[in-house]
Scaffold this active site. Structure first.
Site, PDB file in Angstrom:
ATOM      1  N   HIS A 150      -6.758  -3.418   9.822  1.00  0.00           N
ATOM      2  CA  HIS A 150      -8.054  -4.044   9.565  1.00  0.00           C
ATOM      3  C   HIS A 150      -8.868  -4.063  10.859  1.00  0.00           C
ATOM      4  CE1 HIS A 150      -6.029  -6.337   5.971  1.00  0.00           C
ATOM      5  NE2 HIS A 150      -6.086  -5.029   5.792  1.00  0.00           N
ATOM      6  N   HIS A 161     -12.842  -3.393   4.395  1.00  0.00           N
ATOM      7  CA  HIS A 161     -11.396  -3.640   4.383  1.00  0.00           C
ATOM      8  C   HIS A 161     -10.713  -3.138   5.660  1.00  0.00           C
ATOM      9  CE1 HIS A 161      -7.404  -3.671   1.954  1.00  0.00           C
ATOM     10  NE2 HIS A 161      -7.157  -3.586   3.252  1.00  0.00           N
ATOM     11  N   GLU A 185     -16.545  10.915  24.133  1.00  0.00           N
ATOM     12  CA  GLU A 185     -15.272  11.558  23.811  1.00  0.00           C
ATOM     13  C   GLU A 185     -14.957  11.616  22.308  1.00  0.00           C
ATOM     14  OE1 GLU A 185     -11.876   8.076  24.009  1.00  0.00           O
ATOM     15  OE2 GLU A 185     -11.779   9.756  25.381  1.00  0.00           O
ATOM     16  N   HIS A 219      -2.291   1.861   8.460  1.00  0.00           N
ATOM     17  CA  HIS A 219      -3.448   1.150   7.899  1.00  0.00           C
ATOM     18  C   HIS A 219      -3.639  -0.132   8.687  1.00  0.00           C
ATOM     19  CE1 HIS A 219      -6.101  -1.036   5.286  1.00  0.00           C
ATOM     20  NE2 HIS A 219      -5.176  -1.914   4.958  1.00  0.00           N
ATOM     21  N   GLU A 240       0.817  -1.212   0.000  1.00  0.00           N
ATOM     22  CA  GLU A 240       0.000   0.000   0.000  1.00  0.00           C
ATOM     23  C   GLU A 240       0.856   1.269   0.000  1.00  0.00           C
ATOM     24  OE1 GLU A 240      -2.968  -0.378  -0.660  1.00  0.00           O
ATOM     25  OE2 GLU A 240      -3.744  -2.211   0.271  1.00  0.00           O
TER      26      GLU A 240
HETATM   27  O1  2HA Z   1      -1.181  -6.341   2.802  1.00  0.00           O
HETATM   28  O2  2HA Z   1      -3.545  -4.681   4.532  1.00  0.00           O
HETATM   29  O3  2HA Z   1      -4.321  -3.650   2.256  1.00  0.00           O
HETATM   30  C1  2HA Z   1      -1.694  -5.722   3.782  1.00  0.00           C
HETATM   31  C2  2HA Z   1      -2.927  -4.998   3.559  1.00  0.00           C
HETATM   32  C3  2HA Z   1      -3.359  -4.622   2.211  1.00  0.00           C
HETATM   33 ZN    ZN Z   2      -5.411  -3.859   4.226  1.00  0.00          ZN
END
Ligand code: 2HA
Ligand code: ZN
Length: 281
Positions: A151, A220, A179, A149, A126
């Protein structure tokens, strides 16, 4: 904490680099929360040259990796990033194999690997979303350093049952815990579902980063930015907490909630300005 990297290629410092420690700790923590299964999640962290040079030989690049999306705005900048296909669970055991310190080349068309990414590993899949987001956040916040990033489980779940209109999504999050409005008065951006790992999703994410520190990727995960690891991680955990409450409520009857008037009073008391167009007072 592992110190296996102290003797590794490119490493000159006798003590552990704080930025490697920070990356190792946070990836371990996020994996423990169940947000970063398998190779899920990635982080990039903008570093000062002088700080990097204390620990890493910055004179000689070990490898050069070409980018498919030029980032001239970041030329000469240093980052520590997670590696593509690498597991957050493994970072703490072997930082040098799972993380890399990079310098963006003078042309902005490639990155030089200065440390880590052992055995030919490459930066996060990413990277486009990360670099393009750094460019936009730096334009609006000179203290910006981190793109993360993950999940986040409940945020993902919420993108199945909640409308994806970002103003409505933001308002619901604000309503879930008192909050929230204070922590992210600027709200969260939401992009449509897109194929991950592409320059297209990078551009869509970065476009939202002009106005938001947080961008939700439906079904995602989430992209979150900030000046420090504490602030950036704190933002994700606050949003994830709100999403947990939303999912716990599920479809059940709501008997009372925080009203728009109360949210406005909260904003005034904490001297934050809620994103316009959300509260009706
Ligand atoms: O590879 O989270 O979006 C890791 C990820 C891709
Ligand atoms: Zn991801």
């Amino acid at each position: 904490m592992s110190t296996s990297y102290t003797a590794s290629a490119g490493y000159i410092g006798g003590t552990a680099a704080p930025f490697i420690e920070e990356m190792s700790e946070i990836t371990h923590h996020m994996w423990s929360l169940g947000w970063d299964e398998l190779n899920g999640g990635n982080i990039s962290y903008l570093l000062d040259e002088a700080e990097v040079a204390k620990y890493i030989d910055i004179r000689e690049a070990q490898r050069v990796i070409n980018l498919t999306f030029p980032v001239t705005e970041l030329a000469g900048k240093y980052f520590i990033v997670t590696g593509s296909g690498k597991y957050f669970r493994n970072v703490i055991k072997d930082p040098e194999a799972n993380l890399g310190v990079l310098r963006v080349s003078a042309s902005g068309e490639s990155v030089e690997v200065l440390w880590g990414l052992r055995n030919g590993a490459v930066p996060t899949s990413e990277l486009a979303s990360h670099f393009m987001s750094h460019i936009e956040r730096l334009k609006v916040d000179s203290t910006h350093r981190i793109v993360l990033h993950t999940h986040a489980t409940n945020v993902i779940a919420m993108t199945f049952t909640h409308d994806l209109n970002e103003l409505q999504f933001t308002k619901t999050l604000w309503e879930m815990c008192t909050e929230c409005l204070v922590v992210f008065p600027d709200g969260v951006g939401v992009i449509p579902w897109m194929v991950p790992g592409s320059s297209d999703i990078g551009r869509a994410t970065a476009d939202k980063m002009k106005d938001y520190r947080v961008v939700v990727w439906p079904q995602h995960g989430i992209f979150v930015t900030g000046a420090t690891m504490d602030a950036t991680f704190g933002l994700v955990e606050t949003i994830e907490k709100a999403a947990i409450v939303y999912n716990l409520i599920g479809g059940r009857e709501i008997k009372q909630k925080i009203t728009d008037r109360q949210l406005a009073d909260l904003a005034q008391a904490f001297r934050v300005t809620p994103k316009a167009g959300i509260l009706e007072v």
